[in-house]
Design a protein around this motif. Structure first.
Motif, mmCIF file in Angstrom:
data_model
loop_
_atom_site.group_PDB
_atom_site.id
_atom_site.type_symbol
_atom_site.label_atom_id
_atom_site.label_comp_id
_atom_site.label_asym_id
_atom_site.label_seq_id
_atom_site.Cartn_x
_atom_site.Cartn_y
_atom_site.Cartn_z
ATOM 1 N N HIS A 115 21.007 57.968 67.535
ATOM 2 C CA HIS A 115 19.793 57.628 66.793
ATOM 3 C C HIS A 115 18.744 58.733 66.801
ATOM 4 C CE1 HIS A 115 20.782 53.592 65.509
ATOM 5 N NE2 HIS A 115 21.385 53.423 66.666
ATOM 6 N N ALA A 116 18.851 59.718 67.643
ATOM 7 C CA ALA A 116 17.900 60.838 67.607
ATOM 8 C C ALA A 116 18.233 61.798 66.476
ATOM 9 C CB ALA A 116 17.888 61.572 68.939
ATOM 10 N N SER A 117 19.533 61.935 66.189
ATOM 11 C CA SER A 117 19.942 62.910 65.184
ATOM 12 C C SER A 117 20.508 62.282 63.911
ATOM 13 C CB SER A 117 20.992 63.847 65.789
ATOM 14 O OG SER A 117 22.120 63.095 66.193
ATOM 15 N N GLY A 118 20.789 60.984 63.937
ATOM 16 C CA GLY A 118 21.335 60.324 62.746
ATOM 17 C C GLY A 118 22.828 60.496 62.594
ATOM 18 N N PRO A 121 20.430 55.214 61.755
ATOM 19 C CA PRO A 121 19.034 55.480 61.380
ATOM 20 C C PRO A 121 18.303 56.181 62.525
ATOM 21 C CG PRO A 121 19.330 53.157 61.900
ATOM 22 C CD PRO A 121 20.690 53.777 61.918
ATOM 23 N N LYS A 122 17.610 57.240 62.191
ATOM 24 C CA LYS A 122 16.901 58.001 63.225
ATOM 25 C C LYS A 122 15.734 57.184 63.769
ATOM 26 C CE LYS A 122 17.902 62.553 61.344
ATOM 27 N NZ LYS A 122 17.302 63.772 60.797
ATOM 28 N N THR A 123 15.531 57.294 65.050
ATOM 29 C CA THR A 123 14.423 56.614 65.685
ATOM 30 C C THR A 123 13.118 57.122 65.094
ATOM 31 O OG1 THR A 123 15.736 56.501 67.700
ATOM 32 C CG2 THR A 123 13.391 56.052 67.921
ATOM 33 N N GLY A 124 12.279 56.192 64.640
ATOM 34 C CA GLY A 124 10.989 56.560 64.066
ATOM 35 C C GLY A 124 11.005 56.807 62.570
ATOM 36 N N ASP A 125 12.169 56.826 61.933
ATOM 37 C CA ASP A 125 12.277 57.067 60.494
ATOM 38 C C ASP A 125 12.089 55.743 59.741
ATOM 39 O OD1 ASP A 125 12.987 57.628 57.875
ATOM 40 O OD2 ASP A 125 14.677 58.908 58.424
ATOM 41 N N LYS A 182 11.608 54.942 56.647
ATOM 42 C CA LYS A 182 12.358 54.761 55.400
ATOM 43 C C LYS A 182 13.776 54.232 55.686
ATOM 44 C CE LYS A 182 13.686 57.250 51.221
ATOM 45 N NZ LYS A 182 13.732 58.546 50.561
ATOM 46 N N GLU A 183 14.443 54.836 56.655
ATOM 47 C CA GLU A 183 15.805 54.413 57.005
ATOM 48 C C GLU A 183 15.823 53.014 57.624
ATOM 49 O OE1 GLU A 183 19.000 55.684 56.603
ATOM 50 O OE2 GLU A 183 17.921 56.916 55.169
ATOM 51 N N TRP A 184 14.851 52.715 58.456
ATOM 52 C CA TRP A 184 14.818 51.423 59.133
ATOM 53 C C TRP A 184 14.417 50.292 58.196
ATOM 54 C CZ3 TRP A 184 17.047 50.045 63.498
ATOM 55 C CH2 TRP A 184 17.404 51.045 64.394
ATOM 56 N N GLU A 185 13.584 50.572 57.184
ATOM 57 C CA GLU A 185 13.166 49.528 56.249
ATOM 58 C C GLU A 185 14.362 48.911 55.533
ATOM 59 O OE1 GLU A 185 10.203 51.177 53.668
ATOM 60 O OE2 GLU A 185 8.625 51.020 55.182
ATOM 61 N N LYS A 186 15.353 49.746 55.207
ATOM 62 C CA LYS A 186 16.566 49.242 54.559
ATOM 63 C C LYS A 186 17.244 48.186 55.433
ATOM 64 C CE LYS A 186 17.616 53.780 52.608
ATOM 65 N NZ LYS A 186 18.574 54.896 52.659
ATOM 66 N N ARG A 187 17.244 48.429 56.719
ATOM 67 C CA ARG A 187 17.917 47.538 57.654
ATOM 68 C C ARG A 187 17.050 46.329 58.005
ATOM 69 N NH1 ARG A 187 19.465 52.582 57.640
ATOM 70 N NH2 ARG A 187 21.603 53.107 58.198
ATOM 71 N N LEU A 188 15.736 46.538 58.056
ATOM 72 C CA LEU A 188 14.828 45.446 58.406
ATOM 73 C C LEU A 188 14.784 44.361 57.338
ATOM 74 C CD1 LEU A 188 11.895 47.333 60.131
ATOM 75 C CD2 LEU A 188 13.352 45.566 61.120
ATOM 76 N N ASN A 189 15.199 44.678 56.117
ATOM 77 C CA ASN A 189 15.256 43.674 55.060
ATOM 78 C C ASN A 189 16.205 42.536 55.431
ATOM 79 O OD1 ASN A 189 13.419 45.029 53.469
ATOM 80 N ND2 ASN A 189 14.989 46.136 52.328
ATOM 81 N N LYS A 190 17.188 42.822 56.274
ATOM 82 C CA LYS A 190 18.140 41.806 56.727
ATOM 83 C C LYS A 190 17.555 40.932 57.828
ATOM 84 C CE LYS A 190 22.058 44.787 55.718
ATOM 85 N NZ LYS A 190 23.185 45.541 56.271
ATOM 86 N N GLY A 191 16.477 41.400 58.439
ATOM 87 C CA GLY A 191 15.837 40.648 59.516
ATOM 88 C C GLY A 191 16.178 41.222 60.882
ATOM 89 N N VAL A 192 15.275 41.027 61.813
ATOM 90 C CA VAL A 192 15.449 41.550 63.175
ATOM 91 C C VAL A 192 16.621 40.871 63.873
ATOM 92 C CG1 VAL A 192 14.345 41.813 65.434
ATOM 93 C CG2 VAL A 192 13.010 42.154 63.360
ATOM 94 N N ASN A 193 16.814 39.574 63.603
ATOM 95 C CA ASN A 193 17.947 38.871 64.231
ATOM 96 C C ASN A 193 19.280 39.473 63.806
ATOM 97 O OD1 ASN A 193 16.277 37.135 65.621
ATOM 98 N ND2 ASN A 193 16.375 35.545 64.050
ATOM 99 N N GLN A 194 19.414 39.812 62.525
ATOM 100 C CA GLN A 194 20.654 40.424 62.040
ATOM 101 C C GLN A 194 20.823 41.826 62.627
ATOM 102 O OE1 GLN A 194 23.110 38.860 60.215
ATOM 103 N NE2 GLN A 194 24.265 40.671 60.803
ATOM 104 N N LEU A 195 19.728 42.562 62.733
ATOM 105 C CA LEU A 195 19.787 43.896 63.358
ATOM 106 C C LEU A 195 20.291 43.798 64.792
ATOM 107 C CD1 LEU A 195 16.591 45.955 62.447
ATOM 108 C CD2 LEU A 195 18.955 46.642 62.204
ATOM 109 N N THR A 196 19.752 42.827 65.506
ATOM 110 C CA THR A 196 20.158 42.629 66.902
ATOM 111 C C THR A 196 21.624 42.233 66.985
ATOM 112 O OG1 THR A 196 17.902 41.983 67.461
ATOM 113 C CG2 THR A 196 19.621 41.392 69.025
ATOM 114 N N LEU A 197 22.054 41.331 66.117
ATOM 115 C CA LEU A 197 23.455 40.907 66.098
ATOM 116 C C LEU A 197 24.376 42.083 65.791
ATOM 117 C CD1 LEU A 197 25.338 38.480 66.382
ATOM 118 C CD2 LEU A 197 25.110 38.132 63.926
#
Length: 139
Positions: free
Chosen positions: A75-78, A83-87, A89-104
């Motif tokens: 996650h530091a280099s992608g 998704p890079k930590t702190g990016d 734009k990259e994380w927003e794509k994944r957050l659309n699924k919800g934090v629970n789905q990310l965790t799963l």
């Protein structure tokens, strides 16, 4: 009925004689077997208890330690699309699924990411806290 030629019969006899000897280990083979034996056992039947005593006190790791030990390498280099930590734009794509789905996904693995990000002794709760820790970097 299958007829065996002489060579086939000899091979079968040779196989039977030497395969039965393979069951008995010489002292030297026994030493080798002891050196390469597995360190633990896997029990897959429901209700079967592991006879090895667990440590009574388990070390609880904080999310930062887990991230720095296991997650940072990708996650530091992608690496492999992680998704890079702190990016944001990259994380927003994944957050659309919800934090629970990310965790799963983090627990079970997703695309190139292995289950639990290779932290196989991490609990699901530790993974959940680590995902939250990584998402905090977006603020």
């Amino acid at each position: 009925m299958v007829k065996l030629n002489t060579l086939s019969k000899l091979f079968c006899l040779f196989f039977l004689i030497y395969s039965s000897k393979a069951m008995v280990l010489t002292p030297h083979e026994q030493e080798i077997f002891e050196r390469i034996r597995p360190l633990g056992n896997v029990y897959t039947q429901k209700g079967v208890q592991n006879p090895v005593q667990e440590k009574e006190t388990q070390v609880v790791r904080d999310a930062a330690t887990i991230y720095k030990t296991f997650c940072i390498s990708c996650h530091a280099s992608g690496v492999a699309g992680a998704p890079k930590t702190g990016d944001k734009k990259e994380w927003e794509k994944r957050l659309n699924k919800g934090v629970n789905q990310l965790t799963l996904n983090a627990i079970k693995g997703y695309n190139a990411m292995p289950a639990k990000g290779t932290c196989m002794d991490c609990t699901d709760d530790e993974i959940k806290k680590t995902v939250s820790y990584m998402l905090e970097s977006l603020n």
